[in-house]
Design an enzyme around this catalytic site. Structure first.
Site, PDB file in Angstrom:
ATOM      1  N   SER A   1      -3.913   4.836   4.030  1.00 16.60           N
ATOM      2  CA  SER A   1      -3.440   3.513   3.649  1.00 16.60           C
ATOM      3  C   SER A   1      -2.882   2.820   4.886  1.00 16.60           C
ATOM      4  CB  SER A   1      -2.358   3.618   2.577  1.00 16.60           C
ATOM      5  OG  SER A   1      -1.917   2.337   2.169  1.00 16.60           O
TER       6      SER A   1
ATOM      7  N   HIS B   1      -4.644  -5.366   4.755  1.00 19.62           N
ATOM      8  CA  HIS B   1      -4.326  -4.101   4.092  1.00 19.62           C
ATOM      9  C   HIS B   1      -5.626  -3.403   3.740  1.00 19.62           C
ATOM     10  CE1 HIS B   1      -4.206  -2.143   0.021  1.00 19.62           C
ATOM     11  NE2 HIS B   1      -3.317  -1.411   0.644  1.00 19.62           N
TER      12      HIS B   1
ATOM     13  N   ARG C   1      -8.866   6.415  -1.079  1.00 16.42           N
ATOM     14  CA  ARG C   1      -8.135   7.557  -1.602  1.00 16.42           C
ATOM     15  C   ARG C   1      -8.993   8.356  -2.590  1.00 16.42           C
ATOM     16  NH1 ARG C   1      -6.364   2.779  -3.661  1.00 16.42           N
ATOM     17  NH2 ARG C   1      -6.600   2.489  -5.910  1.00 16.42           N
TER      18      ARG C   1
ATOM     19  N   HIS D   1     -15.320 -11.735   3.563  1.00 17.64           N
ATOM     20  CA  HIS D   1     -15.977 -11.425   2.294  1.00 17.64           C
ATOM     21  C   HIS D   1     -17.441 -11.021   2.486  1.00 17.64           C
ATOM     22  CE1 HIS D   1     -13.098 -12.027  -0.962  1.00 17.64           C
ATOM     23  NE2 HIS D   1     -12.484 -12.856  -0.131  1.00 17.64           N
TER      24      HIS D   1
ATOM     25  N   GLY E   1       7.510  11.285  -2.748  1.00 22.53           N
ATOM     26  CA  GLY E   1       6.873  11.160  -1.444  1.00 22.53           C
ATOM     27  C   GLY E   1       7.869  10.788  -0.356  1.00 22.53           C
ATOM     28  N   ARG E   2       7.373  10.730   0.867  1.00 27.48           N
ATOM     29  CA  ARG E   2       8.217  10.425   2.012  1.00 27.48           C
ATOM     30  C   ARG E   2       8.469   8.919   2.054  1.00 27.48           C
ATOM     31  NH1 ARG E   2       7.297   9.392   7.808  1.00 27.48           N
ATOM     32  NH2 ARG E   2       9.043  10.259   8.992  1.00 27.48           N
TER      33      ARG E   2
END
Length: 306
Positions: free
Chosen positions: A95, A109, A113, A148, A262-263
């Site tokens: 990410s 961004h 995953r 796009h 999580g961290r």
């Protein structure tokens, strides 16, 4: 669905993707390098977080790899999938969020995953997800079309219906309902992808990951040297507030990370280094700031325009 997922292959791809994106962005910035933190999660698994701060081009860039596992899923993962309750799981992904210094360069961004939940005596439940989206502060139609069209190129080998479906999903997902406005100009978003089987689904995730740099770097290179001043900086900081609001209120990855122990530093590294809020502020009509709202923060078929 009978194919058994190859978690090692997914892991190797994600680590390579993180390396390639970090190398490209560090080269583009020229002055800075990524700080790396390798971390372990007490409940299982860990990751490799890399952050570049106070660069010449990028005020902050975070690219995180994580591979975590546990015996039980947090509420954010089972709310829509109650059949997963009681299963052990593995979640792995890359990410990233890039916050440029120049307000004429958009924030971007991306995320790819893989998730698998297992239970003795039952077949595993797995899926891929991810995408990429663009958040400009000042709109340029040339940039929006390029972004796009590159997103569409990532989808073309998988069917003509894929890009329109995942573009619409992105428009719907990255929408701030409490503001009644989109976060940016969208891109691609997909989740729960397993109907194609493991190999083809994995190929699609790789295509999305591999098209991020070709989508983003040409825009950075076009806009990085555009002159800017206090007015543009103030608007950039104000619009960054929308980014923070979305990540803390709606983003599934943020909620999953925090609820699963999580961290925290890695989960929140997506937040911009500086941001501002102004009470009931609205841009003056006819200004470049108003143009962002009037022409860009609305769904458009950018890939087919021009």
């Amino acid at each position: 669905m009978s194919e058994h997922p190859d978690i090692e292959a997914v892991t190797n791809y994600l680590l390579t993707l993180q390396d390639s994106i970090c190398n490209a962005l560090a080269s583009e910035d020229g002055d800075s390098t990524f700080r790396e933190d390798r971390w372990q999660r007490p409940e299982g698994g860990g990751g490799r977080s890399r952050v570049l701060e106070e660069g010449r081009v990028f005020e902050k860039a975070g690219i995180n790899f994580s591979h975590v596992h546990g015996d039980g899923l947090p509420a954010s993962a089972t709310a829509h999938r109650p059949e997963l309750a009681g299963r052990s799981y593995q979640a792995l992904g890359v990410s990233l969020v890039i916050h440029p210094r120049n307000p004429y360069v958009p924030t971007s961004h991306a995320n790819v995953r893989f998730f698998i939940a297992e239970k003795n005596g039952e077949p595993p439940v797995w899926w891929f997800g991810g995408g990429f989206d663009l958040t400009p502060y000042y709109g340029f139609e040339e940039d929006a079309r390029h972004w796009h069209r590159t997103a569409r190129d990532a989808c073309v080998p998988f069917g003509d219906e894929v890009y329109p479906r995942f573009k619409q999903w992105c428009d719907d997902y990255f929408f701030l309902r409490h503001r009644n406005e989109p976060r940016g100009i969208g891109g691609l978003f997909f989740d729960d992808l397993n109907a194609w089987g493991f190999s083809r689904s994995f190929d699609f995730m790789r295509s999305v990951g591999d098209h991020y740099l070709p989508a983003y770097l040409p825009i950075v290179q076009r806009r990085r040297d555009t002159p800017w001043g206090e007015r543009e900086r103030a608007f950039q900081l104000y619009r960054r507030g929308r980014y923070v609001e979305f990540n803390l209120v709606y983003d599934r990855g943020t909620l999953f990370g925090l609820q699963s122990g999580g961290r925290t530093e890695s989960i929140l590294m997506s937040l911009p280094p500086q941001v501002s809020w102004r009470y009931d502020w609205r841009p003056e009509q006819g200004t470049p700031e108003a143009e962002l709202y009037d022409r860009f923060l609305r769904p458009r078929d950018w890939a087919d325009e021009g």
